[in-house]
Design a protein around this motif. Structure first.
Motif, PDB file in Angstrom:
ATOM      1  N   ARG A  84       0.831  -1.212   0.000  1.00 33.88           N
ATOM      2  CA  ARG A  84       0.000   0.000   0.000  1.00 33.88           C
ATOM      3  C   ARG A  84       0.867   1.264   0.000  1.00 33.88           C
ATOM      4  NH1 ARG A  84      -3.866   1.563   3.167  1.00 33.88           N
ATOM      5  NH2 ARG A  84      -3.143   0.689   5.115  1.00 33.88           N
ATOM      6  N   ARG A  87       1.814   1.693  -3.530  1.00 35.58           N
ATOM      7  CA  ARG A  87       0.662   2.084  -4.368  1.00 35.58           C
ATOM      8  C   ARG A  87       0.301   3.550  -4.206  1.00 35.58           C
ATOM      9  NH1 ARG A  87      -2.772  -3.301  -3.224  1.00 35.58           N
ATOM     10  NH2 ARG A  87      -2.218  -4.440  -5.110  1.00 35.58           N
ATOM     11  N   ARG A  88       0.575   4.103  -3.020  1.00 37.99           N
ATOM     12  CA  ARG A  88       0.188   5.484  -2.762  1.00 37.99           C
ATOM     13  C   ARG A  88       0.706   6.440  -3.825  1.00 37.99           C
ATOM     14  NH1 ARG A  88       1.303   5.560   3.584  1.00 37.99           N
ATOM     15  NH2 ARG A  88      -0.101   3.813   3.869  1.00 37.99           N
ATOM     16  N   ILE A  90       1.605   5.517  -6.925  1.00 43.77           N
ATOM     17  CA  ILE A  90       1.359   5.031  -8.283  1.00 43.77           C
ATOM     18  C   ILE A  90      -0.098   5.324  -8.632  1.00 43.77           C
ATOM     19  CG2 ILE A  90       1.386   3.059  -9.848  1.00 43.77           C
ATOM     20  CD1 ILE A  90       3.346   1.682  -8.007  1.00 43.77           C
ATOM     21  N   LEU A  92      -3.288   4.986 -11.127  1.00 40.17           N
ATOM     22  CA  LEU A  92      -3.702   4.059 -12.178  1.00 40.17           C
ATOM     23  C   LEU A  92      -4.837   4.660 -12.993  1.00 40.17           C
ATOM     24  CD1 LEU A  92      -3.721   0.640 -10.302  1.00 40.17           C
ATOM     25  CD2 LEU A  92      -2.030   1.482 -11.911  1.00 40.17           C
ATOM     26  N   VAL A 111     -11.222   9.694  -3.188  1.00 37.08           N
ATOM     27  CA  VAL A 111     -10.653   8.412  -2.777  1.00 37.08           C
ATOM     28  C   VAL A 111      -9.156   8.367  -3.072  1.00 37.08           C
ATOM     29  CG1 VAL A 111     -12.811   7.136  -3.057  1.00 37.08           C
ATOM     30  CG2 VAL A 111     -11.162   7.180  -4.920  1.00 37.08           C
ATOM     31  N   GLY A 112      -8.696   9.261  -3.938  1.00 36.70           N
ATOM     32  CA  GLY A 112      -7.259   9.335  -4.191  1.00 36.70           C
ATOM     33  C   GLY A 112      -6.493   9.668  -2.921  1.00 36.70           C
ATOM     34  N   LEU A 114      -7.213   8.528   0.048  1.00 35.82           N
ATOM     35  CA  LEU A 114      -7.359   7.461   1.052  1.00 35.82           C
ATOM     36  C   LEU A 114      -6.015   6.951   1.570  1.00 35.82           C
ATOM     37  CD1 LEU A 114     -10.286   5.256  -0.305  1.00 35.82           C
ATOM     38  CD2 LEU A 114     -10.257   6.732   1.706  1.00 35.82           C
ATOM     39  N   GLY A 115      -5.071   6.749   0.638  1.00 35.58           N
ATOM     40  CA  GLY A 115      -3.793   6.163   1.033  1.00 35.58           C
ATOM     41  C   GLY A 115      -3.014   7.027   2.009  1.00 35.58           C
ATOM     42  N   GLY A 122     -10.753   7.728   6.630  1.00 39.28           N
ATOM     43  CA  GLY A 122     -10.987   7.400   5.226  1.00 39.28           C
ATOM     44  C   GLY A 122     -12.115   6.399   5.066  1.00 39.28           C
ATOM     45  N   ARG A 167      -8.105  11.876  -9.961  1.00 40.06           N
ATOM     46  CA  ARG A 167      -7.892  11.016  -8.794  1.00 40.06           C
ATOM     47  C   ARG A 167      -6.393  10.765  -8.592  1.00 40.06           C
ATOM     48  NH1 ARG A 167     -11.043   5.440  -8.774  1.00 40.06           N
ATOM     49  NH2 ARG A 167      -9.682   4.939 -10.511  1.00 40.06           N
ATOM     50  N   GLN A 171      -4.005  11.885  -5.457  1.00 41.89           N
ATOM     51  CA  GLN A 171      -3.170  10.868  -4.836  1.00 41.89           C
ATOM     52  C   GLN A 171      -1.742  11.378  -4.639  1.00 41.89           C
ATOM     53  OE1 GLN A 171      -3.945   7.276  -7.098  1.00 41.89           O
ATOM     54  NE2 GLN A 171      -2.299   6.254  -6.004  1.00 41.89           N
TER      55      GLN A 171
ATOM     56  N   GLY B 185      -5.764   0.605  -6.219  1.00 41.59           N
ATOM     57  CA  GLY B 185      -4.640   1.318  -6.821  1.00 41.59           C
ATOM     58  C   GLY B 185      -4.237   2.572  -6.069  1.00 41.59           C
ATOM     59  N   THR B 186      -5.175   3.170  -5.336  1.00 46.21           N
ATOM     60  CA  THR B 186      -4.835   4.393  -4.616  1.00 46.21           C
ATOM     61  C   THR B 186      -4.156   4.087  -3.283  1.00 46.21           C
ATOM     62  OG1 THR B 186      -6.906   4.508  -3.383  1.00 46.21           O
ATOM     63  CG2 THR B 186      -6.865   5.541  -5.545  1.00 46.21           C
ATOM     64  N   GLY B 187      -4.058   2.808  -2.933  1.00 48.91           N
ATOM     65  CA  GLY B 187      -3.458   2.443  -1.657  1.00 48.91           C
ATOM     66  C   GLY B 187      -4.483   2.345  -0.551  1.00 48.91           C
ATOM     67  N   GLN B 192     -11.775  -0.183   2.811  1.00 50.02           N
ATOM     68  CA  GLN B 192     -12.053   0.971   1.948  1.00 50.02           C
ATOM     69  C   GLN B 192     -12.412   0.512   0.539  1.00 50.02           C
ATOM     70  OE1 GLN B 192      -8.446   3.144   2.582  1.00 50.02           O
ATOM     71  NE2 GLN B 192      -9.232   4.183   4.393  1.00 50.02           N
ATOM     72  N   TYR B 196     -15.915   1.887  -0.906  1.00 49.31           N
ATOM     73  CA  TYR B 196     -15.954   2.779  -2.062  1.00 49.31           C
ATOM     74  C   TYR B 196     -16.092   2.033  -3.394  1.00 49.31           C
ATOM     75  CZ  TYR B 196     -14.537   6.416   1.159  1.00 49.31           C
ATOM     76  OH  TYR B 196     -14.504   7.285   2.195  1.00 49.31           O
TER      77      TYR B 196
END
Lengths: 280, 274
Positions: A84, A87-88, A90, A92, A111-112, A114-115, A122, A167, A171, B185-187, B192, B196
């Motif tokens: 995760r 991914r934060r 990256i 997509l 939601v971008g 969230l990480g 979140g 998004r 992020q 993909g957003t982590g 979540q 979502y």
């Protein structure tokens, strides 16, 4: 600085089909790369491997490691424990947008964040004013702020794709992987989306990897082209080396699929790409 | 014209292979199947003590019953209304609790969201909840918390949880995986991804299922009273035992009207969500 994306001898097999075979690839921070190839050449699989959405073969010939900015995404057929974290940064972008159609456009962009935010906050959807401002600004940047309150599915394909890009902006992505982002869009929306992606990459120094099956778009927008065939990288070099003869040699019979008739006439390239990169 | 048809017929007989003949084994198998069916029906007749003659012999009773039922007695209507409200209350809380429990259980028994061992475990548990009828649960809870509506609520809760979790999980298994990958993909965390990516997709169907189960639970709740689970069923049972057929008839009419009205309203609402 560590590479934005580093694939180290990665393979992926589906049953008997070797979708990706022993691929190594390095993308530098801020670099823009087009990934071209016919349908089934392994472009999508490669992007899904890079983002950790699918796992590489455990018994591949190599280590099957994927790193992004020095953080491990996967290795030896196993996701990294802290995937995760990787991914934060990256972002997509998918062919079919991958938005939650019933949620508002703004929520889809939020939601971008969230990480980066507290997991509980979140999960409960308690985005603060700062995050909302950032999301709204990102929407304004891709030119659809006026649709923020609508449900995502009410937007056109091109607009939805720009929501996905917003998004990635929220992020704070340092690398954006876009899998056929314009394949289901009309030409006008496709150009708008490509312009948005490239502008975003240039303005924020975001590394960009876009898989495309239209070679004309690839040569118009990108300096570096990576071409795939049957799961292998068969070309990795400057766009100026791509021409019709080369493509035919590279892809044989399937070249027709890659060369649009417009290829050598079009590029009224976006300001983002230097005209000299188009092939004549 | 006839000649042509005749020709065609002759050509057909010449070139067509013989029509298929059902093999002897298949014919024998069908015969055995028929015999077994007859044996089962006859055995079940005696087992169920079927006796149509009794309807004739006791035709006097039937006539009294029928006559009383045709003269519904609404003198105690306020008692019935209160009992009916109690039945609705049982159905409401039985459904609400079941939906609250069904949301996590439904998600945990969906193959595309939860790990396999979890899906297997939760599904077997839900199978057990569904396999046992509300009435049986009502008898069990009456033994636990005593006669009354609360036992009915608990009975509906357990049985409906099993049903709702299954319906909810099937909706989850039919979602488009792309939005979930978008969140991943957003982590985002697993939870979540569900909130979502999954919930927005299944919500309309879930609301529709929940309302449908509420309709069914109103019907079930009327029966629960008969075994002592409170509500209008209890009142109905008392009138029948006291041979107060006219009053029993009034109660039945009330049940039919209430259930039909609720069905209509709920159906309207459900259509809005799909």
């Amino acid at each position: 600085m560590a590479a934005a994306l580093q694939l180290d001898r990665v393979s992926k097999t589906y049953g008997q089909m070797r979708a990706v075979e022993n691929v190594s690839l390095t993308i530098q921070p801020g670099e823009r790369v087009a990934l071209i190839g016919a349908s089934g050449s392994g472009k999508s699989t490669l992007i899904r491997l890079a983002s950790g959405l699918i796992l590489a073969d455990r018994n591949g010939s190599g280590s099957g490691a994927v790193h992004s900015f020095g953080i491990k995404v996967q290795e030896g057929g196993k996701l990294a424990r802290d995937v995760r974290t990787a991914r934060r940064h990256i972002g997509l972008v998918f062919q079919q947008f991958a938005l939650s159609g019933r949620l508002s456009v703004l929520t889809n962009v939020l939601v971008g964040a969230l990480g980066r935010m507290n997991a509980l906050r979140g999960t409960l959807g308690l985005f603060n004013a700062d995050e909302r401002r950032t999301a709204y600004a990102a929407l304004a940047e891709v030119g659809i702020a006026q649709h923020a309150a609508k449900r995502a599915r009410e937007l056109s394909g091109g607009q939805q794709q720009r929501v996905a890009i917003a998004r990635a902006l929220v992020q704070g992505a340092k690398l954006v992987l876009a899998d056929e982002p314009i394949a289901s869009l009309d030409p006008k929306s496709a150009k708008r989306v490509m312009d948005t992606l490239v502008t975003m990459s240039r303005d924020y120094g975001i590394a960009l990897v876009v898989s495309l099956h239209q070679v004309d778009y690839a040569t118009a927008y990108f300096d570096r082209i990576v071409a795939m065939n049957a799961g292998r990288i068969v070309f990795d070099g400057p766009a100026s080396q791509i021409n019709a003869a080369f493509l035919t040699e590279l892809y044989g019979a399937s070249a027709e699929e890659l060369i649009l008739p417009s290829q050598f006439v079009v590029p009224a390239p976006a300001e983002a790409a230097a005209p000299s990169q188009t092939v004549s | 014209m006839f000649a042509a048809a005749d020709d065609a017929h002759r050509t057909a007989t010449r070139t067509m292979p013989a029509p298929p003949v059902t093999p002897l084994t298949t014919r024998l198998f069908r015969l055995v199947l028929a015999a077994v069916t007859v044996v089962i029906l006859v055995a079940a007749w005696y087992e169920a003590e079927m006796n149509p003659a009794q309807l004739w012999r006791d035709s006097g009773n039937m006539a009294t019953l029928g006559a009383d039922f045709l003269r519904p007695d609404f003198t105690d209507w306020d008692v019935y209304v209160n009992a009916m409200l109690e039945t609705l209350a049982i159905a409401i809380w039985g459904t609400v609790l079941a939906v609250i429990a069904g949301i996590p259980l439904g998600i945990l028994s969906a193959e595309n969201v939860a790990p396999h061992w979890m899906v297997f475990t939760v599904r077997r548990l839900m199978d057990a909840c569904r396999a046992i009828n509300e009435l049986v649960f009502a008898l069990i809870f009456i033994a636990a918390v005593g006669l009354g509506p609360f036992a009915g609520v608990l009975a509906l809760f357990i049985h409906t949880t099993g049903v709702v979790a299954k319906l909810f999980s099937e909706a989850v298994e039919a979602i488009d995986p792309a939005p979930v990958e978008g969140i991943r993909g957003t982590g985002g965390t697993w939870l979540q991804e569900v909130i979502y990516g999954v919930l927005p997709q299944v919500m309309p169907l879930w609301i529709s299922y929940a309302l449908y189960r509420f309709e069914s639970n109103v019907r079930s709740a009327t029966v629960l009273g008969i075994v002592g689970g409170g509500g209008i069923g209890m009142t109905f049972n008392e009138t029948m035992r006291g041979f107060l057929y006219s009053q029993a008839s009034a109660i039945l009419i009330m049940v039919v009207i209430t259930v039909s009205l609720l069905d209509m309203v709920s159906q309207r609402i459900r259509k809005k969500f799909i």
